[in-house]
Design a protein around this motif. Structure first.
Motif, mmCIF file in Angstrom:
data_model
loop_
_atom_site.group_PDB
_atom_site.id
_atom_site.type_symbol
_atom_site.label_atom_id
_atom_site.label_comp_id
_atom_site.label_asym_id
_atom_site.label_seq_id
_atom_site.Cartn_x
_atom_site.Cartn_y
_atom_site.Cartn_z
ATOM 1 N N LEU A 1 -13.380 -0.451 7.210
ATOM 2 C CA LEU A 1 -14.203 -0.514 6.007
ATOM 3 C C LEU A 1 -13.573 0.380 4.959
ATOM 4 C CD1 LEU A 1 -16.899 -1.261 4.499
ATOM 5 C CD2 LEU A 1 -17.753 0.936 5.323
ATOM 6 N N SER A 2 -13.198 -0.193 3.843
ATOM 7 C CA SER A 2 -12.766 0.568 2.676
ATOM 8 C C SER A 2 -11.282 0.896 2.680
ATOM 9 C CB SER A 2 -13.559 1.869 2.531
ATOM 10 O OG SER A 2 -12.951 2.752 1.619
ATOM 11 N N ALA A 3 -10.765 0.925 1.467
ATOM 12 C CA ALA A 3 -9.362 1.291 1.236
ATOM 13 C C ALA A 3 -9.161 2.789 1.120
ATOM 14 C CB ALA A 3 -8.877 0.624 -0.052
ATOM 15 N N SER A 4 -10.243 3.552 1.028
ATOM 16 C CA SER A 4 -10.158 4.957 0.609
ATOM 17 C C SER A 4 -9.043 5.748 1.288
ATOM 18 C CB SER A 4 -11.499 5.647 0.837
ATOM 19 O OG SER A 4 -12.524 5.030 0.098
ATOM 20 N N PRO A 5 -8.960 5.773 2.628
ATOM 21 C CA PRO A 5 -7.914 6.596 3.247
ATOM 22 C C PRO A 5 -6.506 6.042 3.072
ATOM 23 C CG PRO A 5 -9.751 6.194 4.764
ATOM 24 C CD PRO A 5 -9.879 5.236 3.636
ATOM 25 N N GLY A 6 -6.372 4.824 2.526
ATOM 26 C CA GLY A 6 -5.052 4.213 2.406
ATOM 27 C C GLY A 6 -4.544 4.050 0.992
ATOM 28 N N LEU A 7 -5.275 4.564 -0.012
ATOM 29 C CA LEU A 7 -4.894 4.308 -1.400
ATOM 30 C C LEU A 7 -3.564 4.963 -1.769
ATOM 31 C CD1 LEU A 7 -8.387 4.671 -3.131
ATOM 32 C CD2 LEU A 7 -7.146 2.555 -2.617
ATOM 33 N N ALA A 8 -3.396 6.229 -1.433
ATOM 34 C CA ALA A 8 -2.170 6.933 -1.823
ATOM 35 C C ALA A 8 -0.940 6.286 -1.195
ATOM 36 C CB ALA A 8 -2.268 8.405 -1.422
ATOM 37 N N ALA A 9 -1.037 5.929 0.081
ATOM 38 C CA ALA A 9 0.109 5.309 0.754
ATOM 39 C C ALA A 9 0.400 3.924 0.198
ATOM 40 C CB ALA A 9 -0.143 5.233 2.257
ATOM 41 N N THR A 10 -0.644 3.210 -0.235
ATOM 42 C CA THR A 10 -0.434 1.892 -0.842
ATOM 43 C C THR A 10 0.313 2.019 -2.157
ATOM 44 O OG1 THR A 10 -2.429 1.019 0.200
ATOM 45 C CG2 THR A 10 -1.601 -0.174 -1.711
ATOM 46 N N ILE A 11 -0.075 2.983 -2.985
ATOM 47 C CA ILE A 11 0.639 3.214 -4.239
ATOM 48 C C ILE A 11 2.107 3.525 -3.962
ATOM 49 C CG2 ILE A 11 0.816 4.756 -6.233
ATOM 50 C CD1 ILE A 11 -2.272 5.005 -6.100
ATOM 51 N N GLU A 12 2.366 4.336 -2.954
ATOM 52 C CA GLU A 12 3.749 4.676 -2.607
ATOM 53 C C GLU A 12 4.533 3.436 -2.179
ATOM 54 O OE1 GLU A 12 3.692 7.679 0.369
ATOM 55 O OE2 GLU A 12 2.690 9.172 -0.898
ATOM 56 N N ALA A 13 3.896 2.570 -1.392
ATOM 57 C CA ALA A 13 4.577 1.356 -0.929
ATOM 58 C C ALA A 13 4.895 0.430 -2.094
ATOM 59 C CB ALA A 13 3.711 0.634 0.104
ATOM 60 N N TYR A 14 3.977 0.311 -3.042
ATOM 61 C CA TYR A 14 4.225 -0.519 -4.220
ATOM 62 C C TYR A 14 5.315 0.098 -5.092
ATOM 63 C CZ TYR A 14 -0.272 -2.931 -3.326
ATOM 64 O OH TYR A 14 -1.318 -3.651 -2.795
ATOM 65 N N ALA A 15 5.239 1.416 -5.297
ATOM 66 C CA ALA A 15 6.201 2.091 -6.167
ATOM 67 C C ALA A 15 7.623 1.986 -5.634
ATOM 68 C CB ALA A 15 5.809 3.557 -6.348
ATOM 69 N N SER A 16 7.762 2.022 -4.314
ATOM 70 C CA SER A 16 9.089 1.956 -3.702
ATOM 71 C C SER A 16 9.632 0.541 -3.614
ATOM 72 C CB SER A 16 9.036 2.562 -2.298
ATOM 73 O OG SER A 16 8.307 1.711 -1.408
ATOM 74 N N GLY A 17 8.752 -0.449 -3.789
ATOM 75 C CA GLY A 17 9.161 -1.838 -3.629
ATOM 76 C C GLY A 17 9.115 -2.330 -2.196
#
Length: 340
Positions: free
Chosen positions: A284-300
């Protein structure tokens, strides 16, 4: 700037449209964000149909302003907020805990009993509007390499990343994902980035063709699904019968991850889990995964932008929620409030 803005408001099941509403003002500890993009989610469609469980539990009432997947620019800050946030491109956590309970103190504000949910629970209007107000504590800054489209995909991506991590697959592992919609495809993308062999199971040939166009060659209907050992199975559907099938198909000692929600209760024989030593995880919820998701997008490492099939204005939201908007194979619709 006038004292009102345009926002999409749901007034009842099957009823909603664009209204002029007061512009938000940043309270102490809050910021106001100019919305650049907002995603239309299955939860929003359930509010439109009247099927969303929060309507029955009393957590949400009409009228309501949906929208919890968003990206934008901070345009004003309230008392006590660092002015360095002004002009920053951001997205924000949907789940806002009370900050004082035991769960919040342990970093689990997404399951706080008294939590607010932006665009979902009463008390926090959503992002299908020109502006929204949120606590500064909920913000995540977006680097230049994460554009507004990616920014509005961070929230669903955080859910998917958590599901992929819960599946615990990597090199040499085989993952089966039920449901090639937005979340299912994002789970597949994160698992592929981790080195897993990914299989997808869906119902429509159009959705399976789209999955294959993204490089997922192993995309099947249930009847076509090959008899292979699956080290983990993720159920990203709303089908009440599939949680049991996930437990039946996973390898002994494997993991099943449940991120989809059905409208009616699912039945799962826990003997299947026990006798096969299967680990079951609910997300339930993206909360604990938001920072890592941004990193994955930023790195490509992961780029889910092909999942966005259309970008529309606020005046088109009702048609999108009703399923009447022309849709292609890409499952996600974004809203740019500046288009109207």
């Amino acid at each position: 700037m006038s004292g009102t803005m345009r926002a999409f408001v749901l007034t009842g099941p099957g009823a909603g449209g664009v209204q002029e509403v007061p512009r938000p003002v940043a309270a102490p500890g809050e910021v106001v964000v100019d919305v650049e993009r907002a995603g239309v989610c299955g939860t929003d469609a359930e509010f439109f149909s009247g099927d969303m469980a929060y309507l029955r539990s009393g957590h949400t009432t009409y009228p309501l302003r949906p929208g919890h997947e968003w990206a934008g620019v901070v345009s004003s800050v309230g008392d006590g907020v660092d002015p360095a946030w002004l002009g920053r491109r951001v997205m924000g956590d949907t789940m806002i805990g009370d900050g004082t309970c035991r769960r919040c103190r342990r970093g689990r504000q997404h399951v706080c009993e008294a939590r607010q949910e932006v665009g979902v629970r009463d008390g926090r209007p959503g992002a299908l509007a020109e502006q929204l107000a949120v606590p500064a504590s909920s913000l995540h800054a977006l680097p230049d390499s994460v554009d507004p489209v990616l920014g509005a995909l961070v929230e669903p991506g955080g859910n998917a990343l958590r599901a992929a991590n819960a599946a615990a697959v990597g090199d040499g592992d085989r993952l089966l994902v039920f449901g090639p919609g937005t979340i299912g495809l994002m789970v597949a993308m994160f698992a592929r980035a981790a080195g897993a062999e990914v299989h997808l199971m869906g119902r429509s040939e159009e959705s399976l063709r789209f999955a294959r166009s993204l490089g997922f060659a192993h995309a099947w209907t249930e009847d076509e699904l090959p008899d292979l050992p699956y080290d983990a199975v993720v159920d990203a559907t709303n089908a009440a019968r599939l949680p049991a099938l996930a437990a039946d198909l996973v390898e002994p000692g494997g993991r099943v991850v449940y991120i989809g929600l059905s409208a009616t209760p699912s039945t799962l024989d826990t003997r299947t889990l026990v006798l096969d030593d299967v680990t079951a995880v609910g997300i339930l919820s993206a909360s604990p995964g938001l920072a890592a998701t941004i990193e994955a997008y930023a790195s490509g490492a992961v780029d889910p932008r092909p999942l966005v099939g259309a970008t529309v204005g606020l005046s088109d939201v009702a048609a999108v929620l009703a399923g009447a908007y022309p849709a292609g194979p890409a499952p996600k619709v974004h809203v740019d409030p500046r288009l109207d």
